[in-house]
Design a protein around this motif. Structure first.
Motif, PDB file in Angstrom:
ATOM      1  N   GLY A 120       0.797  -1.222   0.000  1.00 30.39           N
ATOM      2  CA  GLY A 120       0.000   0.000   0.000  1.00 30.39           C
ATOM      3  C   GLY A 120       0.824   1.263   0.000  1.00 30.39           C
ATOM      4  O   GLY A 120       0.292   2.363  -0.263  1.00 30.39           O
ATOM      5  N   PHE A 123       0.825   4.098  -2.730  1.00 28.86           N
ATOM      6  CA  PHE A 123      -0.084   5.247  -2.735  1.00 28.86           C
ATOM      7  C   PHE A 123       0.414   6.393  -1.848  1.00 28.86           C
ATOM      8  O   PHE A 123      -0.302   7.363  -1.639  1.00 28.86           O
ATOM      9  CB  PHE A 123      -1.473   4.806  -2.281  1.00 28.86           C
ATOM     10  CG  PHE A 123      -2.068   3.736  -3.152  1.00 28.86           C
ATOM     11  CD1 PHE A 123      -2.588   4.037  -4.393  1.00 28.86           C
ATOM     12  CD2 PHE A 123      -2.069   2.413  -2.742  1.00 28.86           C
ATOM     13  CE1 PHE A 123      -3.117   3.058  -5.215  1.00 28.86           C
ATOM     14  CE2 PHE A 123      -2.603   1.415  -3.547  1.00 28.86           C
ATOM     15  CZ  PHE A 123      -3.128   1.743  -4.794  1.00 28.86           C
ATOM     16  N   ARG A 128       0.661  12.823   1.794  1.00 27.16           N
ATOM     17  CA  ARG A 128      -0.054  11.796   2.566  1.00 27.16           C
ATOM     18  C   ARG A 128       0.828  11.208   3.667  1.00 27.16           C
ATOM     19  O   ARG A 128       1.044   9.993   3.743  1.00 27.16           O
ATOM     20  CB  ARG A 128      -0.543  10.697   1.636  1.00 27.16           C
ATOM     21  CG  ARG A 128      -1.567  11.168   0.609  1.00 27.16           C
ATOM     22  CD  ARG A 128      -1.913  10.040  -0.345  1.00 27.16           C
ATOM     23  NE  ARG A 128      -2.877  10.470  -1.356  1.00 27.16           N
ATOM     24  CZ  ARG A 128      -3.259   9.731  -2.400  1.00 27.16           C
ATOM     25  NH1 ARG A 128      -2.733   8.526  -2.573  1.00 27.16           N
ATOM     26  NH2 ARG A 128      -4.132  10.192  -3.264  1.00 27.16           N
ATOM     27  N   ARG A 204       8.237   4.732  -4.864  1.00 27.57           N
ATOM     28  CA  ARG A 204       6.987   4.084  -4.465  1.00 27.57           C
ATOM     29  C   ARG A 204       6.869   2.676  -5.058  1.00 27.57           C
ATOM     30  O   ARG A 204       6.345   1.766  -4.417  1.00 27.57           O
ATOM     31  CB  ARG A 204       5.793   4.949  -4.887  1.00 27.57           C
ATOM     32  CG  ARG A 204       5.692   6.226  -4.058  1.00 27.57           C
ATOM     33  CD  ARG A 204       4.376   6.966  -4.269  1.00 27.57           C
ATOM     34  NE  ARG A 204       4.323   7.632  -5.548  1.00 27.57           N
ATOM     35  CZ  ARG A 204       3.423   7.380  -6.486  1.00 27.57           C
ATOM     36  NH1 ARG A 204       2.510   6.434  -6.287  1.00 27.57           N
ATOM     37  NH2 ARG A 204       3.436   8.044  -7.622  1.00 27.57           N
TER      38      ARG A 204
END
Length: 456
Positions: A120, A123, A128, A204
């Protein structure tokens, strides 16, 4: 038969079945080690910090739950929070595993929660930072819980004389996967432009790929490991403990350990010297960049070198243990760790070659000292309490590794020198050596009710 004891015949399997389980067991190290290497050691700290800074106010603070936190401190605080969560969960999960005999479903749950959280991280873009903090806490706590269950299989799948070699092979598998995935990640990261990716997108993908790898290769141990039956006395002896709090179970485990003071003595020695090991690993990059003036490429290459040589080190020290015993081999490795710190103190600045030599030395003793400590402890655990005792061991490994960073930080704060900070860690290896040297391991194995190997 005492409460919580597994039927003896459940431990006795033919050689072919035992080897099959061992090969499956190795693959959990192969699966999860990429998280420790690529995510925790290399990529996530700098990236999460950059995300937090993007969300920070004019004074450089973010405000999770309304609490002002410097963006540069968020990663460290998140790691600390994950340790607190793991400390609460590990004793409880260990007790449930021992008293129900269902280690494998618990291992699967912990592994896939951690792998999903890691995947995850793909993301984790823009500002964030809260998502990144949450995923880090979940993933880091999950790997700690899963290692309790993974380590608890060792006494059940390996005969006493095999455990040093089996544990060393497990570490070697882990370091092999860590090095392999790190090479692939570095290729993607360094050539992100040629792949049509931004630097952030490349990071990422590297983070998420570790979660995918972790989840994919966890299938192998789940297919090959098997649960053992627990005696009726063990189920009755569990009482309400399986639904009690983690802290209450931890107190019960420590109280039970008082009946095995030699096991507790080894655990204390391990806590001390392993804290030194973990601190050297976590602070080596800071020492290299701030004190020695080395660039990021040099530091990442040094991490890769450690991973590669740790494979040879784990296997080589496993062979030494067959000749000289695990205790003597660990003591020898602690002497080498002390020499590494002394050499680090005198290391010249702007000299990558000397830093690589130091990294090579760390790699050669890192895997072996950890693998042999795990196998030696497995001999000191009373039968039927493997997961419960290994939860305390894992807490020593992960949950209590705060003393070393504190000493390192205080030494730097008082002296302003990272050289003084790195040499201050010698105390952990000297004290750990002294404590381990005093443990009569043969008597400790006998007191735990286990057969004594020819070499220990």
């Amino acid at each position: 038969m005492t409460a919580g004891t597994t039927e003896p015949e459940e431990y006795a399997s033919d050689s072919a079945e035992r080897k099959r389980e061992q090969r499956g067991w190795y693959f959990y190290d192969f699966a999860c080690s990429v998280y420790s290497t690529s995510v925790l050691t290399v990529f996530l700290g700098p990236y999460l910090t950059s995300v937090a800074r993007a969300a920070a106010d004019a004074e450089g603070y973010v405000h999770p739950l309304g609490i002002p936190v410097r963006a540069g401190s968020l990663f460290a605080y998140a790691v600390s929070a994950s340790i607190v969560v793991a400390v609460l969960l590990m004793p409880l999960v260990g007790a449930i595993a021992d008293r129900t005999g269902r280690k494998k479903p618990l291992l699967a749950a912990a592994a896939y929660v951690g792998a999903t959280a890691t995947a995850g991280m793909f993301f984790l873009a823009g500002d964030r930072y809260l998502l990144g903090t949450f995923l880090l806490i979940v993933a880091n706590a999950s790997i700690s819980v899963s290692m309790v269950l993974y380590n608890a299989y060792l006494p059940q799948i390996a005969e006493p004389d095999e455990r040093d070699a089996v544990s060393s092979r497990g570490w070697a598998f882990g370091y092999t996967s860590g090095a392999l995935v790190l090479v692939l990640n570095l290729i993607l990261y360094s050539g992100h432009d040629s792949f049509g990716l931004t630097e952030g997108e490349a990071v990422r993908i590297c983070l998420a790929s570790a979660g995918v790898w972790w989840g994919a290769f966890t299938v192998v141990p789940l297919r090959r490991l098997r649960d053992r039956k627990v005696s009726p006395e063990g189920r009755e002896g569990a009482g309400g403990g399986t639904v009690g709090s983690g802290w209450r179970q931890l107190r019960a485990t420590l109280k039970d350990m008082r009946r095995h003071p030699l096991t507790l003595s080894f655990l204390l020695a391990y806590l001390v010297y392993n804290d030194g090991v973990q601190t050297v690993i976590s602070q080596a990059s800071v020492f290299g960049s701030e004190e020695l003036g080395l660039d990021q490429t040099t530091l990442i290459t040094a991490v890769l070198l450690v991973q590669i040589l740790a494979v040879a080190g784990a296997l080589g020290m496993g062979r030494l243990a067959r000749s000289y015993g695990a205790k003597r081999t660990i003591l020898g490795s602690l002497a080498v760790w002390t020499l590494i710190l002394v050499a680090g103190y005198f290391l010249p600045a702007d000299a990558p070659v000397f830093f690589y030599c130091l990294a090579a030395a760390i790699g050669l003793v890192l895997g072996g000292s950890q693998a042999l400590s795990r196998s030696l402890f497995s001999h000191l655990v009373p039968r039927g309490k493997e997961a419960e005792y290994f939860s305390a061991y894992e807490m020593s490994d992960r949950g209590l590794s705060w003393l070393g960073p504190l000493v390192f930080g205080l030494a730097y704060q008082l002296t302003g020198s990272y050289r003084d900070a790195i040499i201050s860690l010698v105390i952990f290896f000297v004290v750990g050596f002294a404590l381990l040297a005093r443990v009569p391991v043969r008597r400790a194995v006998e007191a735990a009710g286990n057969p004594i190997p020819d070499r220990i």
